[in-house]
Design an enzyme around this catalytic site. Structure first.
Site, PDB file in Angstrom:
ATOM      1  N   TYR A   1       0.854  -1.188   0.000  1.00 23.27           N
ATOM      2  CA  TYR A   1       0.000   0.000   0.000  1.00 23.27           C
ATOM      3  C   TYR A   1       0.888   1.235   0.000  1.00 23.27           C
ATOM      4  O   TYR A   1       1.853   1.314   0.752  1.00 23.27           O
ATOM      5  CB  TYR A   1      -0.877   0.011   1.251  1.00 23.27           C
ATOM      6  CG  TYR A   1      -1.762   1.240   1.374  1.00 23.27           C
ATOM      7  CD1 TYR A   1      -2.823   1.452   0.493  1.00 23.27           C
ATOM      8  CD2 TYR A   1      -1.529   2.188   2.372  1.00 23.27           C
ATOM      9  CE1 TYR A   1      -3.629   2.581   0.620  1.00 23.27           C
ATOM     10  CE2 TYR A   1      -2.341   3.319   2.495  1.00 23.27           C
ATOM     11  CZ  TYR A   1      -3.382   3.511   1.610  1.00 23.27           C
ATOM     12  OH  TYR A   1      -4.185   4.622   1.724  1.00 23.27           O
TER      13      TYR A   1
ATOM     14  N   ASP B   1       9.394   3.140  -0.156  1.00 22.07           N
ATOM     15  CA  ASP B   1       8.324   3.756   0.633  1.00 22.07           C
ATOM     16  C   ASP B   1       8.524   3.373   2.094  1.00 22.07           C
ATOM     17  O   ASP B   1       8.120   2.299   2.534  1.00 22.07           O
ATOM     18  CB  ASP B   1       6.959   3.279   0.112  1.00 22.07           C
ATOM     19  CG  ASP B   1       5.804   3.897   0.904  1.00 22.07           C
ATOM     20  OD1 ASP B   1       6.067   4.559   1.936  1.00 22.07           O
ATOM     21  OD2 ASP B   1       4.653   3.711   0.485  1.00 22.07           O
TER      22      ASP B   1
ATOM     23  N   LYS C   1       4.245   9.117   8.902  1.00 21.00           N
ATOM     24  CA  LYS C   1       3.989   8.509  10.218  1.00 21.00           C
ATOM     25  C   LYS C   1       4.940   9.016  11.320  1.00 21.00           C
ATOM     26  O   LYS C   1       4.740  10.107  11.830  1.00 21.00           O
ATOM     27  CB  LYS C   1       3.944   6.994  10.074  1.00 21.00           C
ATOM     28  CG  LYS C   1       2.775   6.604   9.135  1.00 21.00           C
ATOM     29  CD  LYS C   1       2.393   5.138   9.117  1.00 21.00           C
ATOM     30  CE  LYS C   1       1.069   4.962   8.395  1.00 21.00           C
ATOM     31  NZ  LYS C   1       1.102   4.222   7.168  1.00 21.00           N
TER      32      LYS C   1
HETATM   33  C1  LIG Z   1       0.443   4.690   5.813  1.00 18.48           C
HETATM   34  C2  LIG Z   1       1.191   4.470   4.556  1.00 18.48           C
HETATM   35  C3  LIG Z   1       1.057   5.331   3.455  1.00 18.48           C
HETATM   36  C4  LIG Z   1       0.060   6.445   3.423  1.00 18.48           C
HETATM   37  O1  LIG Z   1       0.312   7.420   4.374  1.00 18.48           O
HETATM   38  P1  LIG Z   1      -0.905   8.398   4.803  1.00 18.48           P
HETATM   39  O2  LIG Z   1      -0.264   9.340   5.779  1.00 18.48           O
HETATM   40  O3  LIG Z   1      -1.943   7.523   5.396  1.00 18.48           O
HETATM   41  O4  LIG Z   1      -1.362   9.079   3.571  1.00 18.48           O
HETATM   42  C5  LIG Z   1       1.882   5.119   2.378  1.00 18.48           C
HETATM   43  N1  LIG Z   1       2.776   4.109   2.348  1.00 18.48           N
HETATM   44  C6  LIG Z   1       2.918   3.253   3.380  1.00 18.48           C
HETATM   45  C7  LIG Z   1       3.930   2.171   3.309  1.00 18.48           C
HETATM   46  C8  LIG Z   1       2.118   3.394   4.510  1.00 18.48           C
HETATM   47  O5  LIG Z   1       2.238   2.510   5.510  1.00 18.48           O
END
Ligand SMILES: *Cc1c(COP(=O)(O)O)cnc(C)c1O
Length: 429
Positions: free
Chosen positions: A144, A238, A266
Site C-alpha cells: 500500500y 516507501d 507517520k
Molecule cells: C500509511 C502508509 C502510506 C500512506 O500514508 P498516509 O499518511 O496515510 O497518507 C503510504 N505508504 C505506506 C507504506 C504506509 O504505511
C-alpha cells in the site's frame, strides 16, 4: 466491559460522517461490531469513551513510537504553539528537521516536507518520472502506498498482471502506467522490463506492513536495486511505515540498501500530519523552485508538526530502542506461538523490528497471495477477545501491530494473558 458510549457515538456519527469514520480501516468492517471511539491516551494506554483502558498496539498506525504524550514532545509542541500556528513562509525548524532526516538516510541530500504519506509517495512518483523521462512505475501486489489514483491498483492474486483499478472513480488512464509485480519475486520485475522500455522505477515497501508483516526474503532488495541500476530505473523505497521504526535510518539501514528516492511519513511527524520525500541532489534539483517538477503545499512544513517531529526524532535517537523492540517482538512471537500451540490453533507469525502480526493459517507468508489464505473469521474472534481483555490492535488481519518504546513488563504480562484467552476463544469457535 461495555461499549455503550462508543455505540451511541457511532450511531450519531453515521449521520454526517461516512461510516462514522475518516479513514476506512477504523470502521471495523472486517471484524464486525461497533468501532471504538477514543477519548484519550497516555504512554502505552489508550482509553475509549466508556472509560475502558487498553494497551495500545495500533499507535495511530505507527506514528506514536515513543508512546502517547511523551513529555519532551508535548513540551516542544506547547512551546511552538506560542509562536503561532502557520505562516506560509519558512521557519528555522524546517531546516533542523531536514538535517535530522538527511543525516539518518545517506541517500538523501535534500528533502521536501508534505502533509501525509500519500502526498509523499505521489510526489515521489512524479519526481521519478520527471528525472527519468519515463512514465511507467512497477509496484508490488499487496503493498500500500497511499490512496493516489496511480497506486490504487487491484492487488488480488488473479489480477496481478492486469493492472485493473482497485477503486471506483479511478480512471483506467490513471493506472495504465502502473505495472504489478509479486513481492519477493525478482523475475516478475524483470518480465516487465523485458516488455517495456519506458519504466521510470519500482516502488516498494521495504518491509511490507500493509498485507500484514511480510519480510523481504534473502537479499531481495539488494538484488532489486542492482538490477534496476542496469536498467537506469529508480528504486523508490516507501518508508512511510518503516522510516525511523525499523531502525533510525529505516529499513534501508536495517537491510543495507540505499534508495534513489525515499518516502517518509507517520513517525516523522510525531503524531502530526507530516510526510516527506527526498533523494540525492541531482534528483531533488528537479523539484520546483530549483527545477521543473511542480509540487506545493499551504501547510507543508507546519511549525507545530515540525516541532513534534524534531522532538520525537531527537528523543528516539537518544533512546535508541531498536534492540529493545527486537527483544519485545521476539517475546510476543513466542507468546503467540505458545498460546496457539496450547489451544491447537494454526498460526504464522511474521515480525521485523517493531512490526509484528499473526496470520491465522499454516505454512508461510512471503507475499500477498499467501497472506490472503488467512482465516479472517478466526482473526475477528481473536481481535474481539483481545479487546475485551484490554488490548487494542488493528481491526484487520492484514495490518501490522506496532510497538512503542514505552512498553513495560507489566504491559507484556497483560498481553500474554489476553493472548491466552483469545487463542482459547479461537479454538472454541
Ligand atoms: C500509511 C502508509 C502510506 C500512506 O500514508 P498516509 O499518511 O496515510 O497518507 C503510504 N505508504 C505506506 C507504506 C504506509 O504505511
Amino acid at each position: 466491559m461495555d461499549f455503550k458510549n462508543s455505540e451511541k457515538l457511532y450511531k450519531k456519527g453515521l449521520k454526517h460522517l461516512v461510516g462514522a469514520v475518516n479513514s476506512p480501516v477504523r470502521a471495523f468492517a472486517s471484524v464486525g461490531g461497533n468501532p471504538l471511539f477514543i477519548k484519550k491516551a497516555k504512554g502505552t494506554v489508550i482509553t475509549d469513551v466508556d472509560g475502558n483502558d487498553y494497551i495500545d498496539y495500533v499507535l495511530s498506525y505507527g506514528p506514536m513510537i515513543l508512546g502517547h504524550r511523551h513529555k519532551k514532545v508535548e513540551k516542544a509542541i506547547k512551546k511552538a504553539l506560542k509562536n503561532g500556528y502557520t505562516f506560509g513562509a519558512s521557519t528555522k525548524n524546517e531546516i533542523k528537521l531536514a538535517k535530522i532526516v538527511c543525516d539518518a538516510f545517506p541517500g538523501m541530500d535534500k528533502v521536501r516536507f508534505v502533509n501525509s504519506g500519500t502526498e509523499a509517495v505521489l510526489s515521489a512518483l512524479r519526481l521519478a518520472r520527471a528525472y527519468t523521462g519515463n512514465d511507467k512505475i512497477i509496484k508490488f501486489a499487496g503493498c500500500y502506498h497511499g490512496h493516489s489514483d496511480a497506486l490504487l491498483v487491484a492487488a488480488g492474486s488473479g489480477l496481478v498482471t492486469l493492472s485493473l483499478p482497485g477503486s471506483k472513480g479511478v480512471p483506467e488512464g490513471a493506472v495504465k502506467n502502473t505495472l504489478i509485480a509479486n513481492y519477493n519475486d525478482l523475475e516478475s520485475v524483470k518480465a516487465h522490463f523485458e516488455k517495456h522500455d519506458d519504466i521510470a522505477g519500482v516502488i516498494i515497501e521495504p518491509i511490507a506492513g500493509n498485507m500484514g508483516v511480510v519480510l523481504p526474503q534473502g537479499n531481495f532488495l539488494k538484488e532489486l536495486k542492482a538490477y534496476l541500476e542496469t536498467k537506469n530505473a529508480l528504486l523508490i523505497v516507501d518508508e512511510v511505515m518503516t522510516g525511523f521504526r525499523s531502525k533510525f535510518g529505516g529499513a534501508q539501514e536495517l537491510l543495507g540498501v540505499e534508495a534513489d528516492i525515499t518516502c517518509l511519513g507517520k513517525v516523522i511527524g510525531g503524531g502530526f500530519p507530516v510526510g516527506a520525500y527526498g533523494a540525492r541532489n541531482e534528483i531533488m534539483e528537479m523539484v520546483s523552485p530549483l527545477g521543473a517538477m511542480y509540487q506545493a503545499g499551504t501547510l507543508s512544513g507546519n511549525p507545530i508538526a515540525m516541532a513534534a517531529g524534531i522532538a520525537t526524532l531527537t528523543e528516539l535517537k537518544k533512546q535508541n530502542p531498536y534492540q529493545k523492540f527486537d527483544e519485545i517482538a521476539a517475546r510476543l512471537e513466542q507468546m503467540l506461538r505458545e498460546k496457539a500451540n496450547k489451544h491447537g490453533v494454526d498460526i504464522v507469525v511474521n515480525r521485523y523490528g517493531s512490526m509484528i502480526n499473526p496470520f491465522f493459517k499454516r505454512g508461510v507468508v512471503t507475499n500477498f497471495e499467501e497472506a490472503q489464505e488467512s482465516d479472517t473469521k478466526k482473526f475477528a474472534v481473536f481481535f474481539w477477545e483481545l479487546v475485551k481483555n484490554g488490548i487494542f490492535l488493528p481491526p484487520s488481519q492484514f495490518e501490522a501491530w506496532f510497538l512503542s518504546s514505552a512498553l513495560s513488563e507489566k504491559d507484556l504480562e497483560q498481553t500474554e494473558n489476553a493472548i491466552d484467552k483469545a487463542m482459547e476463544a479461537v479454538a472454541k469457535q
